[in-house]
Design a protein around this motif. Structure first.
Motif, PDB file in Angstrom:
ATOM      1  N   VAL A  39       7.606  16.028  11.083  1.00  0.00           N
ATOM      2  CA  VAL A  39       6.561  15.079  11.535  1.00  0.00           C
ATOM      3  C   VAL A  39       7.012  13.660  11.506  1.00  0.00           C
ATOM      4  CG1 VAL A  39       4.249  14.671  10.735  1.00  0.00           C
ATOM      5  CG2 VAL A  39       5.044  16.759  10.362  1.00  0.00           C
ATOM      6  N   PRO A  40       7.337  13.185  12.725  1.00  0.00           N
ATOM      7  CA  PRO A  40       7.833  11.813  12.810  1.00  0.00           C
ATOM      8  C   PRO A  40       6.720  10.754  12.349  1.00  0.00           C
ATOM      9  CG  PRO A  40       8.220  13.078  14.749  1.00  0.00           C
ATOM     10  CD  PRO A  40       7.228  14.212  14.059  1.00  0.00           C
ATOM     11  N   PHE A  41       7.340   9.496  11.993  1.00  0.00           N
ATOM     12  CA  PHE A  41       6.477   8.379  11.626  1.00  0.00           C
ATOM     13  C   PHE A  41       6.506   7.544  12.561  1.00  0.00           C
ATOM     14  CE2 PHE A  41       5.137   4.556   9.622  1.00  0.00           C
ATOM     15  CZ  PHE A  41       4.310   5.105   8.658  1.00  0.00           C
ATOM     16  N   ALA A  73       5.919  -6.271   8.391  1.00  0.00           N
ATOM     17  CA  ALA A  73       5.822  -5.206   7.411  1.00  0.00           C
ATOM     18  C   ALA A  73       7.010  -4.552   7.000  1.00  0.00           C
ATOM     19  CB  ALA A  73       4.618  -4.281   7.636  1.00  0.00           C
ATOM     20  N   TYR A  74       7.427  -4.414   5.750  1.00  0.00           N
ATOM     21  CA  TYR A  74       8.476  -3.445   5.354  1.00  0.00           C
ATOM     22  C   TYR A  74       8.131  -2.052   4.988  1.00  0.00           C
ATOM     23  CZ  TYR A  74      12.573  -2.296   2.495  1.00  0.00           C
ATOM     24  OH  TYR A  74      13.482  -1.598   1.839  1.00  0.00           O
ATOM     25  N   PHE A  75       8.975  -1.087   5.656  1.00  0.00           N
ATOM     26  CA  PHE A  75       8.369   0.142   5.400  1.00  0.00           C
ATOM     27  C   PHE A  75       9.554   0.978   4.688  1.00  0.00           C
ATOM     28  CE2 PHE A  75       6.364  -1.355   9.192  1.00  0.00           C
ATOM     29  CZ  PHE A  75       5.141  -0.848   9.314  1.00  0.00           C
ATOM     30  N   GLU A  76       9.227   1.745   3.756  1.00  0.00           N
ATOM     31  CA  GLU A  76       9.841   2.798   3.239  1.00  0.00           C
ATOM     32  C   GLU A  76       9.220   3.970   3.415  1.00  0.00           C
ATOM     33  OE1 GLU A  76      11.223   1.885  -0.875  1.00  0.00           O
ATOM     34  OE2 GLU A  76      10.409  -0.273  -0.561  1.00  0.00           O
ATOM     35  N   VAL A  77       9.735   4.677   4.362  1.00  0.00           N
ATOM     36  CA  VAL A  77       8.764   6.028   5.016  1.00  0.00           C
ATOM     37  C   VAL A  77       9.441   7.412   4.340  1.00  0.00           C
ATOM     38  CG1 VAL A  77       8.602   7.353   6.979  1.00  0.00           C
ATOM     39  CG2 VAL A  77       8.568   4.720   7.061  1.00  0.00           C
ATOM     40  N   THR A  78       8.382   8.162   3.965  1.00  0.00           N
ATOM     41  CA  THR A  78       8.829   9.535   3.390  1.00  0.00           C
ATOM     42  C   THR A  78       9.376  10.205   4.412  1.00  0.00           C
ATOM     43  OG1 THR A  78       7.213   9.249   1.566  1.00  0.00           O
ATOM     44  CG2 THR A  78       7.947  11.445   2.211  1.00  0.00           C
ATOM     45  N   ARG A  79      10.435  10.830   4.119  1.00  0.00           N
ATOM     46  CA  ARG A  79      11.345  11.745   5.332  1.00  0.00           C
ATOM     47  C   ARG A  79      10.372  13.014   5.336  1.00  0.00           C
ATOM     48  NH1 ARG A  79      16.256  10.973   6.885  1.00  0.00           N
ATOM     49  NH2 ARG A  79      17.302  12.717   8.268  1.00  0.00           N
ATOM     50  N   THR A  98      13.280   6.502   6.555  1.00  0.00           N
ATOM     51  CA  THR A  98      14.104   5.201   6.262  1.00  0.00           C
ATOM     52  C   THR A  98      13.530   4.055   5.697  1.00  0.00           C
ATOM     53  OG1 THR A  98      15.537   4.006   7.790  1.00  0.00           O
ATOM     54  CG2 THR A  98      13.525   4.355   8.575  1.00  0.00           C
ATOM     55  N   LYS A  99      14.225   2.906   5.559  1.00  0.00           N
ATOM     56  CA  LYS A  99      13.656   1.690   5.181  1.00  0.00           C
ATOM     57  C   LYS A  99      14.179   0.733   6.356  1.00  0.00           C
ATOM     58  CE  LYS A  99      14.457   2.675   0.254  1.00  0.00           C
ATOM     59  NZ  LYS A  99      15.310   2.083  -1.014  1.00  0.00           N
ATOM     60  N   PHE A 100      13.185  -0.087   6.637  1.00  0.00           N
ATOM     61  CA  PHE A 100      13.132  -1.040   8.072  1.00  0.00           C
ATOM     62  C   PHE A 100      12.031  -1.885   8.001  1.00  0.00           C
ATOM     63  CE2 PHE A 100      10.473   2.379   9.105  1.00  0.00           C
ATOM     64  CZ  PHE A 100       9.269   1.790   9.962  1.00  0.00           C
ATOM     65  N   ILE A 105       1.068  -1.132  -0.035  1.00  0.00           N
ATOM     66  CA  ILE A 105       0.200   0.131   0.220  1.00  0.00           C
ATOM     67  C   ILE A 105       0.943   1.076  -0.281  1.00  0.00           C
ATOM     68  CG2 ILE A 105      -1.750  -1.003   1.205  1.00  0.00           C
ATOM     69  CD1 ILE A 105      -0.976   0.162   3.664  1.00  0.00           C
ATOM     70  N   VAL A 106       0.403   2.275  -0.442  1.00  0.00           N
ATOM     71  CA  VAL A 106       1.012   3.572  -0.545  1.00  0.00           C
ATOM     72  C   VAL A 106       0.238   4.621   0.464  1.00  0.00           C
ATOM     73  CG1 VAL A 106       1.739   5.633  -1.726  1.00  0.00           C
ATOM     74  CG2 VAL A 106       2.191   3.474  -2.603  1.00  0.00           C
ATOM     75  N   LEU A 107       0.563   5.217   1.573  1.00  0.00           N
ATOM     76  CA  LEU A 107      -0.144   5.940   2.455  1.00  0.00           C
ATOM     77  C   LEU A 107       0.029   7.411   1.830  1.00  0.00           C
ATOM     78  CD1 LEU A 107       1.210   4.940   5.850  1.00  0.00           C
ATOM     79  CD2 LEU A 107      -0.672   3.941   4.491  1.00  0.00           C
ATOM     80  N   SER A 108      -0.992   8.315   2.418  1.00  0.00           N
ATOM     81  CA  SER A 108      -1.233   9.600   1.796  1.00  0.00           C
ATOM     82  C   SER A 108      -0.041  10.395   1.963  1.00  0.00           C
ATOM     83  CB  SER A 108      -2.154  10.302   2.791  1.00  0.00           C
ATOM     84  OG  SER A 108      -1.774  10.475   4.194  1.00  0.00           O
ATOM     85  N   ASP A 109       1.050  10.060   2.678  1.00  0.00           N
ATOM     86  CA  ASP A 109       2.454  10.817   2.613  1.00  0.00           C
ATOM     87  C   ASP A 109       3.439  10.200   1.576  1.00  0.00           C
ATOM     88  OD1 ASP A 109       3.015   8.668   3.900  1.00  0.00           O
ATOM     89  OD2 ASP A 109       4.221   9.471   5.541  1.00  0.00           O
ATOM     90  N   GLU A 110       2.904   9.208   0.792  1.00  0.00           N
ATOM     91  CA  GLU A 110       3.803   8.611   0.025  1.00  0.00           C
ATOM     92  C   GLU A 110       4.764   7.414   0.612  1.00  0.00           C
ATOM     93  OE1 GLU A 110       5.583  11.168  -2.820  1.00  0.00           O
ATOM     94  OE2 GLU A 110       3.426  11.694  -3.766  1.00  0.00           O
ATOM     95  N   THR A 111       4.728   7.166   1.971  1.00  0.00           N
ATOM     96  CA  THR A 111       5.141   6.162   2.631  1.00  0.00           C
ATOM     97  C   THR A 111       4.677   4.826   1.632  1.00  0.00           C
ATOM     98  OG1 THR A 111       5.756   7.152   4.494  1.00  0.00           O
ATOM     99  CG2 THR A 111       5.425   4.755   4.439  1.00  0.00           C
ATOM    100  N   ILE A 112       5.459   3.732   1.398  1.00  0.00           N
ATOM    101  CA  ILE A 112       5.256   2.696   0.962  1.00  0.00           C
ATOM    102  C   ILE A 112       5.418   1.577   1.683  1.00  0.00           C
ATOM    103  CG2 ILE A 112       5.695   0.890  -1.015  1.00  0.00           C
ATOM    104  CD1 ILE A 112       7.096   3.230  -2.475  1.00  0.00           C
ATOM    105  N   ILE A 113       4.374   0.437   1.964  1.00  0.00           N
ATOM    106  CA  ILE A 113       4.419  -0.432   3.082  1.00  0.00           C
ATOM    107  C   ILE A 113       4.176  -1.686   2.416  1.00  0.00           C
ATOM    108  CG2 ILE A 113       3.608  -1.322   5.209  1.00  0.00           C
ATOM    109  CD1 ILE A 113       2.858   1.516   6.035  1.00  0.00           C
ATOM    110  N   THR A 114       4.909  -2.752   2.231  1.00  0.00           N
ATOM    111  CA  THR A 114       4.661  -4.113   1.959  1.00  0.00           C
ATOM    112  C   THR A 114       4.425  -4.811   3.273  1.00  0.00           C
ATOM    113  OG1 THR A 114       6.333  -3.698   0.215  1.00  0.00           O
ATOM    114  CG2 THR A 114       5.577  -5.961   0.641  1.00  0.00           C
TER     115      THR A 114
END
Length: 213
Positions: A56-58, A46-52, A72-74, A10-19
């Motif tokens: 506003v922390p994630f 889940a694997y996260f690719e968070v928009t920096r 980051t990616k984690f 999925i892609v969240l509203s902040d463009e963070t990608i989560i598998t």
């Protein structure tokens, strides 16, 4: 919610990608409110690719380890039927903590790339160790990868990956450790590979597998 045997991106509203891995539930808002902490709740993996966004922390919350992200990616794994929670960092920076709402840099730990934070007992502290982080996200590409892992833990992963209930009636084998890599094999092929190293009987039904001595 992603059922066993499936994974989803999925892609969240902040463009963070989560598998999202099989057997996982992720709760998230349809839109993050401007200026407010971006927060999601995870039960599973889940694997996260968070928009920096430094302002506003994630934050990813689980029943074990919480993670505050700085772009980051984690990978986060915290299944209810597993005895541990873990966070593995591939790149960037995350802070790990438990039992409170936010990360405190004066008392909590930050992870560096190629490090894992694990929690096996909620009464104890988070443990940090060096790992090969890429091994922990092999599942994203449909690969099952085990490194010196207990048989019982592997069977839980097979349950989720193949959507089969696995019952182990052989106590001795539960703590034996195995290393292996599988991708396109059937669950029968995977079990036969384990049997070539340690003998056990397998009774395969339509949706259930029973392992006996």
């Amino acid at each position: 919610h992603v059922p066993n045997g499936k994974k989803f991106q999925i892609v969240l509203s902040d463009e963070t990608i989560i598998t999202i891995n099989a057997g996982t539930t992720l709760k998230f808002p349809s839109h993050f409110l401007p200026g407010q902490v971006r927060k999601v709740e995870l039960s599973g993996e889940a694997y996260f690719e968070v928009t920096r966004n430094e302002k506003v922390p994630f934050i990813v919350t689980t029943d074990g380890i919480n993670t505050e992200v700085f772009g980051t990616k984690f990978n986060v794994s915290s299944y209810p039927n597993d005895s541990f929670s873990e966070v593995v960092l591939l790149e960037g920076s995350v802070g790990v903590y438990k039992g409170k709402s936010r990360f405190d840099p004066t008392t909590d730990q930050k992870l560096e790339p190629q490090q894992k934070a694990s929690l096996a007992d909620t009464k104890k502290n988070v443990q940090v160790s060096s790992v090969t982080a890429e091994n922990y996200i092999a599942w994203v590409d449909g690969v099952l990868l085990f490194k010196n892992e207990k048989f019982e833990s592997i069977m839980k992963k097979l349950e989720r990956f193949y959507d089969k209930k696995i019952t182990i009636n052989y106590q001795k084998i539960k703590d034996e450790k195995f290393t292996g890599k599988f991708d396109i094999e059937s669950i029968e092929d995977v079990l036969n590979t384990f049997k070539s190293n340690t003998y056990f009987n397998v009774n395969i039904k339509e949706n259930e597998i029973i392992i006996n001595p």
